[in-house]
Scaffold this active site. Sequence first.
Site, PDB file in Angstrom:
ATOM      1  N   ASP A 141       0.860  -1.293   0.190  1.00 50.87           N
ATOM      2  CA  ASP A 141       0.067   0.012  -0.015  1.00 50.87           C
ATOM      3  C   ASP A 141       0.922   1.090  -0.052  1.00 50.87           C
ATOM      4  OD1 ASP A 141      -3.144   0.107   2.115  1.00 50.87           O
ATOM      5  OD2 ASP A 141      -2.600  -0.826  -0.058  1.00 50.87           O
ATOM      6  N   LYS A 163      -3.243   3.254  -3.423  1.00 55.83           N
ATOM      7  CA  LYS A 163      -4.426   3.788  -3.927  1.00 55.83           C
ATOM      8  C   LYS A 163      -4.299   5.233  -3.247  1.00 55.83           C
ATOM      9  CE  LYS A 163      -6.215   0.547  -1.711  1.00 55.83           C
ATOM     10  NZ  LYS A 163      -7.004  -0.419  -1.068  1.00 55.83           N
ATOM     11  N   MET A 274      -7.809   9.807   8.458  1.00 60.02           N
ATOM     12  CA  MET A 274      -8.346  10.444   7.240  1.00 60.02           C
ATOM     13  C   MET A 274      -9.321  11.651   7.508  1.00 60.02           C
ATOM     14  SD  MET A 274      -9.190   6.757   5.584  1.00 60.02           S
ATOM     15  CE  MET A 274      -9.793   5.773   6.923  1.00 60.02           C
TER      16      MET A 274
HETATM   17  N1  SAH Z   1      -4.711   1.055   8.831  1.00 60.10           N
HETATM   18  C1  SAH Z   1      -4.065   2.097   9.209  1.00 60.10           C
HETATM   19  C2  SAH Z   1      -4.690   3.548   8.925  1.00 60.10           C
HETATM   20  C3  SAH Z   1      -5.363   3.483   7.460  1.00 60.10           C
HETATM   21  S1  SAH Z   1      -6.310   4.797   7.111  1.00 60.10           S
HETATM   22  C4  SAH Z   1      -3.469   2.422  10.351  1.00 60.10           C
HETATM   23  O1  SAH Z   1      -3.880   1.404  11.534  1.00 60.10           O
HETATM   24  O2  SAH Z   1      -2.622   3.149  10.944  1.00 60.10           O
HETATM   25  C5  SAH Z   1      -5.097   6.046   6.382  1.00 60.10           C
HETATM   26  C6  SAH Z   1      -4.962   7.153   7.613  1.00 60.10           C
HETATM   27  O3  SAH Z   1      -4.139   6.976   8.591  1.00 60.10           O
HETATM   28  C7  SAH Z   1      -4.444   8.094   7.068  1.00 60.10           C
HETATM   29  O4  SAH Z   1      -5.351   9.137   6.346  1.00 60.10           O
HETATM   30  C8  SAH Z   1      -3.858   9.135   8.128  1.00 60.10           C
HETATM   31  O5  SAH Z   1      -5.023   9.698   8.855  1.00 60.10           O
HETATM   32  C9  SAH Z   1      -3.327   7.794   8.790  1.00 60.10           C
HETATM   33  N2  SAH Z   1      -2.119   7.607   9.009  1.00 60.10           N
HETATM   34  C10 SAH Z   1      -1.341   6.261   8.533  1.00 60.10           C
HETATM   35  N3  SAH Z   1       0.028   6.533   8.449  1.00 60.10           N
HETATM   36  C11 SAH Z   1       0.311   7.800   8.920  1.00 60.10           C
HETATM   37  C12 SAH Z   1       1.361   8.480   8.809  1.00 60.10           C
HETATM   38  N4  SAH Z   1       2.535   8.084   8.846  1.00 60.10           N
HETATM   39  N5  SAH Z   1       1.290   9.896   9.427  1.00 60.10           N
HETATM   40  C13 SAH Z   1       0.250  10.342   9.585  1.00 60.10           C
HETATM   41  N6  SAH Z   1      -0.835   9.821   9.274  1.00 60.10           N
HETATM   42  C14 SAH Z   1      -0.959   8.348   9.139  1.00 60.10           C
END
Ligand code: SAH
Length: 380
Positions: A141, A163, A274
């Site tokens: 991803d 994506k 998000m």
């Molecule tokens: N499964 C992931 C979340 C997926 S949704 C988890 O558990 O972290 C995607 C969202 O995760 C992004 O829009 C943002 O809000 C957050 N996100 C993921 N990695 C990030 C990062 N390195 N820095 C800031 N936000 C992050």
Amino acid sequence: MQFDLDVTGRKVVVLGSANGARRAVARFVRGGARVTLVATDGPPVIRLSTVRYVAAPDVEDTSGLLRLVGPAWLVVSVDPPGPLRERVAELAGHLRVMTTTEAAADHAGSVTLVGGGPGRTGLLTVDAVAALAAADVVFYDRLAPTGDLAALAPAAELVDVGKAPFHHRVEQRSIEEQLVHRARAGESVVRLKGGDPFVFGRGGEEMLACLTAGVPVRVVPGVSSAVAVPAACGIPVTHRGLSHAFTVISGHQRPTEAELDGLVRLGGTLVVLMGVVNLEQIAAGLLRAGMDPATPAAVVERGYSDSQRSTFSHLGALADDARRLEVASPAVVVIGAVVSVAPELADAAHVVDHLPAWAGALAPDGAPVDRSPVDRGSGP
Ligand code: SAH
């Protein structure tokens, strides 16, 4: 003890069943070695043009074995029959050719949904690293830790199914089909996702798609950005005396009035993933539902990357600040008293763009605290 050797241009002989040895072969080919597969069970189904294939000589055929072992720089035994393994090791010993052994690749195809954490390789779990090392193919991803992927999954084909936000509906089904298809072909498939696979990651859907197709699937949980990204700038999602609950919501869809009302009534810390696109609506909704505009709030962008940026504000000004500073996804929004702890815990390496009046004035017990000035530099 382990140490690294450069295999570029070296002649490496891999001994074992074509299928069991496939991962060793792929890895040494990636490493630039000249690979000969000495197959103990007939030729492989899929042949790589860069690999020389020969049938394993009989264990009694010393001259045949010497012809293979003699010119080798390294002999890798995967799963040859015991007597052949021992004879080859003996001959290699005489000829001072290095030998090593490694486990055979899995024959039964499977899918492993791997949580990759918030993007830094060090935040992968040990199980995640093991799954990557054993993978034939990795579907990864946008938010997964991809920088070191080639080294972490040295035998794997790497497939970017990244994506952009709001564009995943069409592709999801196709990703699921590819996972199932490759696992049915007998491959060890890794689906690497950012954070935890089951936190807004559609991991549940992929797991069910595999189960429906009768493909074995397992999950390696990951470090979720919901907790880890606030921590990246020193915000604890709970803090004794300040917050004993945290709620994680997706800002992808705007929360309903009832949800906003529930969030405000519950109290504690609110973490929004998000959340950039709908930040204005979410903040306005929380205010409408009665949340105090002075509630500390922060947005942490690109957590754990070189360009990580933390913006501190309060609920009433959060959306304006985010717009003015052109806050962009991926970012984690944190709303709640715990944000006030951050300047104390942050390792000053991260830029604090906007520090409101409450910073430096709030202590967990409500008493004023004397804080040293926050370093606004861009870190080391
Ligand atoms: N499964 C992931 C979340 C997926 S949704 C988890 O558990 O972290 C995607 C969202 O995760 C992004 O829009 C943002 O809000 C957050 N996100 C993921 N990695 C990030 C990062 N390195 N820095 C800031 N936000 C992050």
